[in-house]
Design a protein around this motif. Structure first.
Motif, PDB file in Angstrom:
ATOM      1  N   GLY A 105       9.377   0.011   7.325  1.00 31.45           N
ATOM      2  CA  GLY A 105       8.720  -1.280   7.467  1.00 31.45           C
ATOM      3  C   GLY A 105       7.352  -1.081   8.083  1.00 31.45           C
ATOM      4  N   VAL A 106       6.377  -1.869   7.644  1.00 32.48           N
ATOM      5  CA  VAL A 106       5.030  -1.851   8.222  1.00 32.48           C
ATOM      6  C   VAL A 106       4.601  -3.297   8.417  1.00 32.48           C
ATOM      7  CG1 VAL A 106       2.743  -0.792   8.110  1.00 32.48           C
ATOM      8  CG2 VAL A 106       4.575   0.111   6.674  1.00 32.48           C
ATOM      9  N   ALA A 157      -0.969   7.961   2.902  1.00 31.28           N
ATOM     10  CA  ALA A 157      -1.270   6.546   3.125  1.00 31.28           C
ATOM     11  C   ALA A 157      -2.433   6.340   4.087  1.00 31.28           C
ATOM     12  CB  ALA A 157      -0.029   5.836   3.665  1.00 31.28           C
ATOM     13  N   GLY A 158      -2.968   7.445   4.628  1.00 34.88           N
ATOM     14  CA  GLY A 158      -4.080   7.332   5.563  1.00 34.88           C
ATOM     15  C   GLY A 158      -3.640   7.025   6.972  1.00 34.88           C
ATOM     16  N   GLY A 159      -2.381   7.341   7.292  1.00 34.16           N
ATOM     17  CA  GLY A 159      -1.844   7.021   8.603  1.00 34.16           C
ATOM     18  C   GLY A 159      -1.753   8.215   9.523  1.00 34.16           C
ATOM     19  N   HIS A 172       0.838  -1.204   0.000  1.00 38.36           N
ATOM     20  CA  HIS A 172       0.000   0.000   0.000  1.00 38.36           C
ATOM     21  C   HIS A 172       0.872   1.253   0.000  1.00 38.36           C
ATOM     22  CE1 HIS A 172      -3.064   2.909   1.046  1.00 38.36           C
ATOM     23  NE2 HIS A 172      -2.430   3.201   2.176  1.00 38.36           N
ATOM     24  N   ILE A 173       1.891   1.297   0.836  1.00 38.63           N
ATOM     25  CA  ILE A 173       2.809   2.446   0.882  1.00 38.63           C
ATOM     26  C   ILE A 173       3.517   2.602  -0.464  1.00 38.63           C
ATOM     27  CG2 ILE A 173       4.859   3.425   1.991  1.00 38.63           C
ATOM     28  CD1 ILE A 173       2.601   3.457   3.899  1.00 38.63           C
ATOM     29  N   LYS A 174       3.914   1.489  -1.062  1.00 36.42           N
ATOM     30  CA  LYS A 174       4.580   1.534  -2.370  1.00 36.42           C
ATOM     31  C   LYS A 174       3.680   2.198  -3.412  1.00 36.42           C
ATOM     32  CE  LYS A 174       6.366  -1.602  -6.005  1.00 36.42           C
ATOM     33  NZ  LYS A 174       7.692  -0.981  -6.214  1.00 36.42           N
ATOM     34  N   GLN A 175       2.416   1.821  -3.419  1.00 39.93           N
ATOM     35  CA  GLN A 175       1.478   2.399  -4.377  1.00 39.93           C
ATOM     36  C   GLN A 175       1.319   3.898  -4.138  1.00 39.93           C
ATOM     37  OE1 GLN A 175      -2.618   0.978  -4.096  1.00 39.93           O
ATOM     38  NE2 GLN A 175      -2.821   1.068  -6.328  1.00 39.93           N
TER      39      GLN A 175
END
Length: 552
Positions: free
Chosen positions: A369-370, A447-449, A189-192
């Motif tokens: 990292g996630v 990312a919505g974080g 998701h972060i990559k996108q």
């Protein structure tokens, strides 16, 4: 009438048994040379030193609250994952700094050195780093380039079975890798997010070692010298390993000016010993190697080094860094994935590559990292979403004022003058830090974080106040030294006037004295330095063996 036997003269003395010392010992011994490896610390035991988390926590409490022996060591996250005995006792091994310039010197004195607590990330440097001065005019280029190190990079990547992907990036050259491991769902998701919002950057799997799973046959991790290079060196039968040997200085022949050996103090008995060799290789770690060289100058030793460039100890660098934890509430964390050198991701350097784009020189990369770590739900303060981190680390410009000297009045437990370290971030680093924070905050927002502190996400019993103080200290920028990527102090160059060592890592004044660890670096780059240090060491070792065969 009997006579005392002549002292043994080794082909090479290698000072240090960590990542670089292990490679030097391996490369020299496999070419048939007789090698003495000197290590300042003890010989650890896998059964006693690994895999005791409850005991390790009790040791941390004693070392910090009662003995107060590891105040700087404990500021690094790695201290809280490993046996604290693998980090230095600061009372026996002090150092000094100006009151307004703290330097967090994170160290490990044992056979294997800091390789036992290394994160295992292996990134090559590119010619963007080796030839940075030609692009922006600050200081000087390295006298070598990526092509000079490429064969040694490849050999090491194959030997260590490094994992990674071939991404075709000019600023991060590809290597010879084992199959990479997949990103987690949250990392994808972060990559996108990154690649959809910025055309000048990408997110790739990290490159390095996988998580170590001990076995009776392989108790030490592959990324440590004890589990790889030093182990291979010892198997040749050509290596003598002497632990508890605190090297004081190099000794020289008054007529030829060549190094003839080193003097060390026994760590336990504090007796002094001299050992002889045809060549000496310093791999003691950046600041330790510079400390040994400074204590080998004519100010301290007869027939010592004269330092014609006046640069010995100067141009100390680290990576400027900042770290941010965050929470993704909309992506559940069904399980915790491994976190290791290859189990994570990188956003490689994207600043100032094609032209001078930013207000600061050089650039930085972001490691992250996630879904890689978690704690039991009983200590979670947040919901079931995913927890991640982003750590930006960037190139610190080489500056003459960032330097190592020897203290005039403080000595270690063995009576050896300790380093006095002066290192501070310049305006260039502060501008880079502002950019890092802006980029990290924007990635997390898109990312919505939500940016959060560890103490906001978890209950931290016993050590909560300590962790809070640590987070406050690191809020904008970690101090110099914290990232454990210090380099420089005996830089490589093209003449005795602009450097301490030449392109083959020979000290200009003493061609059989070599400095192959991070001390020889001309500039820092943004990448984790250990793989490049090992490649430089392997290249120098090949040169040493050829020179010894020809008589030096």
């Amino acid at each position: 009438m009997s006579t005392a036997p002549s002292p043994e003269i080794y082909d090479a003395i290698v000072v240090g048994s960590g990542a670089n010392g292990g490679v030097a010992a391996k490369e020299l011994s496999e070419r048939g040379l007789k090698v003495l490896v000197l290590e300042a610390g003890r010989t650890p035991d896998a059964k006693a030193d690994l895999g005791h988390p409850v005991r390790d926590m009790a040791k941390r409490f004693y070392n910090l609250a009662i003995a107060k022996r590891q105040s700087y060591q404990s500021m690094h996250p790695g201290y809280w994952k490993a046996n604290p005995d693998l980090f230095t006792d600061e009372k026996d091994n002090p150092y000094t700094t100006p009151d307004d310039q703290p330097f967090y010197w994170i160290r490990g004195r044992q056979v294997g050195g800091k390789s036992l607590t290394w994160g295992g990330i292996t990134l090559r440097l590119s010619d963007y780093e080796f030839k940075a001065a030609s692009r922006d005019g600050h200081e000087q280029d390295w006298p070598i380039c990526h092509d000079d190190l490429a064969p040694y990079y490849s050999k090491l990547e194959q030997f260590f079975e490094v994992r990674g992907s071939r991404d075709g990036l000019a600023q991060l050259p590809d290597g010879d890798y084992q199959t990479t491991l997949p990103l987690t769902p949250a990392e994808l998701h972060i990559k996108q997010v990154v690649e959809n919002n910025w055309s000048d950057r990408c997110l790739i799997p990290s490159r390095g070692f996988g998580l170590h799973r001990p076995s009776p046959e392989q108790p030490w991790p592959q990324y440590s010298s004890l589990g790889s290079s030093l182990k291979a060196a010892m198997a040749t039968g050509n290596v003598t390993l002497r632990s508890d040997a605190v090297v004081s200085h190099v000794v020289f022949d008054a007529d030829t000016r060549k190094a003839r050996g080193v003097v060390y103090c026994d760590r336990n008995t504090k007796t002094t010993h001299e050992v002889l060799a045809r060549t000496v290789v310093l791999c003691a770690s950046t600041i330790e190697s510079v400390r040994i060289l400074l204590h080998s100058t004519e100010k301290y030793q007869p027939a010592g080094l004269t330092d014609p460039s006046g640069m010995l100890g100067c141009y100390l660098m680290d990576h400027v860094s900042t770290s941010t934890f965050f929470f993704l509430p909309h992506i559940k964390q069904p399980k915790t994935f491994d976190l290791s050198g290859c189990d994570s991701f990188f956003i490689p350097c994207f600043c100032n590559l094609t032209a001078q784009q930013e207000k600061f020189l050089r650039g930085y990369g972001i490691w992250g990292g996630v879904q890689r770590f978690d704690l039991p739900s009983i200590v979670r303060k947040v919901g079931s979403g995913s927890i991640g981190f982003l750590i930006a680390h960037g190139e610190v410009l080489p500056r003459h004022s960032n330097r190592i000297q020897l203290s005039n009045d403080v000595v270690d437990a063995w009576g050896i003058p300790v380093p006095h370290i002066e290192c501070a971030w310049s305006e260039n680093e502060h501008l880079m830090l502002e950019h890092m924070h802006q980029q990290i905050d924007e990635i997390i927002k898109l990312a919505g974080g939500k940016n959060m502190k560890l103490t906001e996400m978890f209950h931290v019993p016993v050590f909560g106040d300590f962790v809070s103080r640590m987070e406050e200290t690191m809020a904008f920028s970690a101090p110099p030294g914290y990232y454990i990527h210090e380099v420089g102090g005996a830089r490589m160059g093209t003449t005795p006037q602009n450097s301490v060592v030449n392109r083959h890592n020979q000290v200009w004044e003493a061609p059989n004295l070599f400095v192959t660890d991070g001390a020889c670096w001309a500039s820092a780059g943004w990448q984790s330095p250990t793989l490049t240090e090992m490649a430089i060491t392997a290249r120098a070792s090949e040169f040493i063996a050829a020179q010894l065969r020809s008589g030096f």
